[in-house]
Motif scaffolding. Structure first.
Motif, PDB file in Angstrom:
ATOM      1  N   MET A   1       0.849  -1.174   0.000  1.00 49.40           N
ATOM      2  CA  MET A   1       0.000   0.000   0.000  1.00 49.40           C
ATOM      3  C   MET A   1       0.898   1.243   0.000  1.00 49.40           C
ATOM      4  SD  MET A   1      -2.781   1.462   2.734  1.00 49.40           S
ATOM      5  CE  MET A   1      -4.078   0.369   2.257  1.00 49.40           C
ATOM      6  N   LEU A   2       0.562   2.177  -0.849  1.00 47.07           N
ATOM      7  CA  LEU A   2       1.264   3.444  -0.945  1.00 47.07           C
ATOM      8  C   LEU A   2       0.804   4.357   0.187  1.00 47.07           C
ATOM      9  CD1 LEU A   2       3.014   5.467  -2.572  1.00 47.07           C
ATOM     10  CD2 LEU A   2       0.934   6.035  -3.834  1.00 47.07           C
ATOM     11  N   ARG A   3       1.753   4.976   0.891  1.00 50.31           N
ATOM     12  CA  ARG A   3       1.407   5.886   1.984  1.00 50.31           C
ATOM     13  C   ARG A   3       2.000   7.257   1.693  1.00 50.31           C
ATOM     14  NH1 ARG A   3       2.110   0.952   4.875  1.00 50.31           N
ATOM     15  NH2 ARG A   3       0.196   0.456   6.002  1.00 50.31           N
ATOM     16  N   LEU A   4       1.113   8.248   1.624  1.00 49.27           N
ATOM     17  CA  LEU A   4       1.522   9.631   1.406  1.00 49.27           C
ATOM     18  C   LEU A   4       1.089  10.466   2.596  1.00 49.27           C
ATOM     19  CD1 LEU A   4       0.361  10.066  -2.304  1.00 49.27           C
ATOM     20  CD2 LEU A   4       2.652   9.512  -1.483  1.00 49.27           C
ATOM     21  N   GLU A   5       1.866  11.502   2.902  1.00 47.25           N
ATOM     22  CA  GLU A   5       1.534  12.410   4.002  1.00 47.25           C
ATOM     23  C   GLU A   5       1.724  13.846   3.533  1.00 47.25           C
ATOM     24  OE1 GLU A   5       4.128  11.363   7.216  1.00 47.25           O
ATOM     25  OE2 GLU A   5       2.968   9.581   7.721  1.00 47.25           O
ATOM     26  N   ALA A   6       0.883  14.744   4.052  1.00 50.42           N
ATOM     27  CA  ALA A   6       1.003  16.160   3.738  1.00 50.42           C
ATOM     28  C   ALA A   6       0.477  16.975   4.910  1.00 50.42           C
ATOM     29  CB  ALA A   6       0.216  16.503   2.475  1.00 50.42           C
ATOM     30  N   VAL A   7       1.034  18.172   5.066  1.00 50.77           N
ATOM     31  CA  VAL A   7       0.545  19.113   6.065  1.00 50.77           C
ATOM     32  C   VAL A   7      -0.359  20.106   5.351  1.00 50.77           C
ATOM     33  CG1 VAL A   7       1.183  20.922   7.707  1.00 50.77           C
ATOM     34  CG2 VAL A   7       2.578  18.860   7.515  1.00 50.77           C
ATOM     35  N   ALA A   8      -1.571  20.248   5.857  1.00 53.50           N
ATOM     36  CA  ALA A   8      -2.555  21.153   5.255  1.00 53.50           C
ATOM     37  C   ALA A   8      -2.620  22.433   6.079  1.00 53.50           C
ATOM     38  CB  ALA A   8      -3.919  20.488   5.205  1.00 53.50           C
TER      39      ALA A   8
ATOM     40  N   PHE B   1      -7.447   5.603  -1.199  1.00 51.40           N
ATOM     41  CA  PHE B   1      -7.703   5.832  -2.611  1.00 51.40           C
ATOM     42  C   PHE B   1      -7.084   4.732  -3.455  1.00 51.40           C
ATOM     43  CE2 PHE B   1      -3.698   7.899  -1.670  1.00 51.40           C
ATOM     44  CZ  PHE B   1      -2.885   7.531  -2.732  1.00 51.40           C
ATOM     45  N   GLU B   2      -7.498   4.711  -4.709  1.00 57.18           N
ATOM     46  CA  GLU B   2      -6.874   3.872  -5.726  1.00 57.18           C
ATOM     47  C   GLU B   2      -6.567   4.768  -6.904  1.00 57.18           C
ATOM     48  OE1 GLU B   2      -8.517   0.023  -6.569  1.00 57.18           O
ATOM     49  OE2 GLU B   2      -9.531  -0.004  -4.632  1.00 57.18           O
ATOM     50  N   VAL B   3      -5.428   4.528  -7.538  1.00 60.83           N
ATOM     51  CA  VAL B   3      -4.990   5.358  -8.650  1.00 60.83           C
ATOM     52  C   VAL B   3      -4.183   4.480  -9.612  1.00 60.83           C
ATOM     53  CG1 VAL B   3      -2.847   6.122  -7.534  1.00 60.83           C
ATOM     54  CG2 VAL B   3      -3.952   7.594  -9.206  1.00 60.83           C
TER      55      VAL B   3
ATOM     56  N   GLY C   1      -1.637  22.927  -2.804  1.00 56.56           N
ATOM     57  CA  GLY C   1      -1.020  23.278  -1.526  1.00 56.56           C
ATOM     58  C   GLY C   1      -0.760  22.117  -0.600  1.00 56.56           C
ATOM     59  N   LEU C   2      -0.836  20.890  -1.104  1.00 57.16           N
ATOM     60  CA  LEU C   2      -0.607  19.693  -0.293  1.00 57.16           C
ATOM     61  C   LEU C   2       0.661  19.013  -0.797  1.00 57.16           C
ATOM     62  CD1 LEU C   2      -4.301  18.448  -0.300  1.00 57.16           C
ATOM     63  CD2 LEU C   2      -3.118  19.641   1.563  1.00 57.16           C
ATOM     64  N   LYS C   3       1.789  19.493  -0.339  1.00 59.78           N
ATOM     65  CA  LYS C   3       3.087  19.005  -0.815  1.00 59.78           C
ATOM     66  C   LYS C   3       3.387  17.634  -0.209  1.00 59.78           C
ATOM     67  CE  LYS C   3       4.554  23.161  -2.509  1.00 59.78           C
ATOM     68  NZ  LYS C   3       3.623  23.410  -3.529  1.00 59.78           N
ATOM     69  N   THR C   4       3.740  16.694  -1.079  1.00 57.53           N
ATOM     70  CA  THR C   4       4.096  15.350  -0.647  1.00 57.53           C
ATOM     71  C   THR C   4       5.115  14.786  -1.631  1.00 57.53           C
ATOM     72  OG1 THR C   4       3.223  13.217   0.067  1.00 57.53           O
ATOM     73  CG2 THR C   4       2.226  14.182  -1.894  1.00 57.53           C
ATOM     74  N   GLU C   5       5.721  13.685  -1.272  1.00 59.50           N
ATOM     75  CA  GLU C   5       6.693  13.019  -2.132  1.00 59.50           C
ATOM     76  C   GLU C   5       6.388  11.533  -2.183  1.00 59.50           C
ATOM     77  OE1 GLU C   5      10.584  13.784  -0.659  1.00 59.50           O
ATOM     78  OE2 GLU C   5      10.446  15.949  -0.995  1.00 59.50           O
ATOM     79  N   LEU C   6       6.724  10.925  -3.318  1.00 59.04           N
ATOM     80  CA  LEU C   6       6.566   9.482  -3.452  1.00 59.04           C
ATOM     81  C   LEU C   6       7.713   8.773  -2.753  1.00 59.04           C
ATOM     82  CD1 LEU C   6       5.554   9.089  -7.197  1.00 59.04           C
ATOM     83  CD2 LEU C   6       4.123   8.692  -5.201  1.00 59.04           C
ATOM     84  N   PRO C   7       7.436   7.667  -2.086  1.00 60.05           N
ATOM     85  CA  PRO C   7       8.532   6.862  -1.537  1.00 60.05           C
ATOM     86  C   PRO C   7       9.406   6.350  -2.686  1.00 60.05           C
ATOM     87  CG  PRO C   7       6.400   6.107  -0.714  1.00 60.05           C
ATOM     88  CD  PRO C   7       6.129   7.119  -1.769  1.00 60.05           C
TER      89      PRO C   7
ATOM     90  N   ARG D   1      -2.975   5.493   0.773  1.00 59.80           N
ATOM     91  CA  ARG D   1      -3.561   6.229   1.890  1.00 59.80           C
ATOM     92  C   ARG D   1      -2.861   7.580   1.955  1.00 59.80           C
ATOM     93  NH1 ARG D   1      -2.984   3.171   7.262  1.00 59.80           N
ATOM     94  NH2 ARG D   1      -4.515   1.927   6.196  1.00 59.80           N
ATOM     95  N   LEU D   2      -3.652   8.636   1.928  1.00 50.87           N
ATOM     96  CA  LEU D   2      -3.138   9.990   2.067  1.00 50.87           C
ATOM     97  C   LEU D   2      -3.554  10.507   3.437  1.00 50.87           C
ATOM     98  CD1 LEU D   2      -1.881  12.656   1.040  1.00 50.87           C
ATOM     99  CD2 LEU D   2      -4.125  13.197   0.070  1.00 50.87           C
ATOM    100  N   THR D   3      -2.568  10.821   4.269  1.00 45.05           N
ATOM    101  CA  THR D   3      -2.838  11.362   5.591  1.00 45.05           C
ATOM    102  C   THR D   3      -2.567  12.857   5.566  1.00 45.05           C
ATOM    103  OG1 THR D   3      -2.165   9.275   6.609  1.00 45.05           O
ATOM    104  CG2 THR D   3      -2.281  11.201   8.050  1.00 45.05           C
ATOM    105  N   LEU D   4      -3.579  13.634   5.914  1.00 46.70           N
ATOM    106  CA  LEU D   4      -3.455  15.083   5.994  1.00 46.70           C
ATOM    107  C   LEU D   4      -3.382  15.489   7.465  1.00 46.70           C
ATOM    108  CD1 LEU D   4      -6.205  16.157   3.438  1.00 46.70           C
ATOM    109  CD2 LEU D   4      -3.754  15.937   3.038  1.00 46.70           C
ATOM    110  N   TYR D   5      -2.332  16.216   7.812  1.00 48.10           N
ATOM    111  CA  TYR D   5      -2.180  16.761   9.157  1.00 48.10           C
ATOM    112  C   TYR D   5      -2.495  18.252   9.081  1.00 48.10           C
ATOM    113  CZ  TYR D   5       0.402  12.440   9.892  1.00 48.10           C
ATOM    114  OH  TYR D   5       0.763  11.121   9.957  1.00 48.10           O
ATOM    115  N   PHE D   6      -3.265  18.748  10.025  1.00 47.58           N
ATOM    116  CA  PHE D   6      -3.685  20.141  10.005  1.00 47.58           C
ATOM    117  C   PHE D   6      -2.888  20.937  11.027  1.00 47.58           C
ATOM    118  CE2 PHE D   6      -6.936  17.806   7.941  1.00 47.58           C
ATOM    119  CZ  PHE D   6      -7.286  18.632   6.881  1.00 47.58           C
TER     120      PHE D   6
END
Length: 102
Positions: free
Chosen positions: A1-8, A45-47, A63-69, A82-87
């Motif tokens: 599973m792909l895991r992405l994270e971003a700070v919103a 999500f699925e992509v 405005g949701l900057k993230t990088e691929l592993p 899974r995209l995790t957004l931290y506020f």
């Protein structure tokens, strides 16, 4: 599973909507979500595997900057992620004053 994270940094609902639109623009779809107070949101999500770079670009444009592993490779097949957004401005709770009722 792909895991992405971003700070919103935008409002909670605006950021979740922006992330959903980015996933859709990259040819994917949201398959589930978890909203944790006003501090964090997780979108499952699925992509298509060949559109991962497009997904990262779409998120960044909103405005949701993230990088691929570095170990991601899925040419031609759909990937679950899974995209995790931290506020950043979260209070951790959603207390609202409620007037007394009878």
């Amino acid at each position: 599973m792909l895991r992405l994270e971003a700070v919103a940094r935008d409002a909670f609902h605006a950021s979740v909507n922006a992330a959903s639109e980015a996933i859709t623009h990259a040819g994917g779809w949201v398959s589930g979500h978890s909203l944790l107070s006003d501090a964090m949101a997780v979108l499952q999500f699925e992509v298509p595997g060949d559109r991962l770079q497009e997904l990262v670009a779409e998120l960044g444009a909103r405005g949701l900057k993230t990088e691929l592993p570095g170990d991601v490779s899925a040419r031609g097949k759909d990937l679950t992620g899974r995209l995790t957004l931290y506020f950043s401005g979260a209070s951790g709770h959603l207390r609202r004053d409620v007037p007394p009722f009878q």
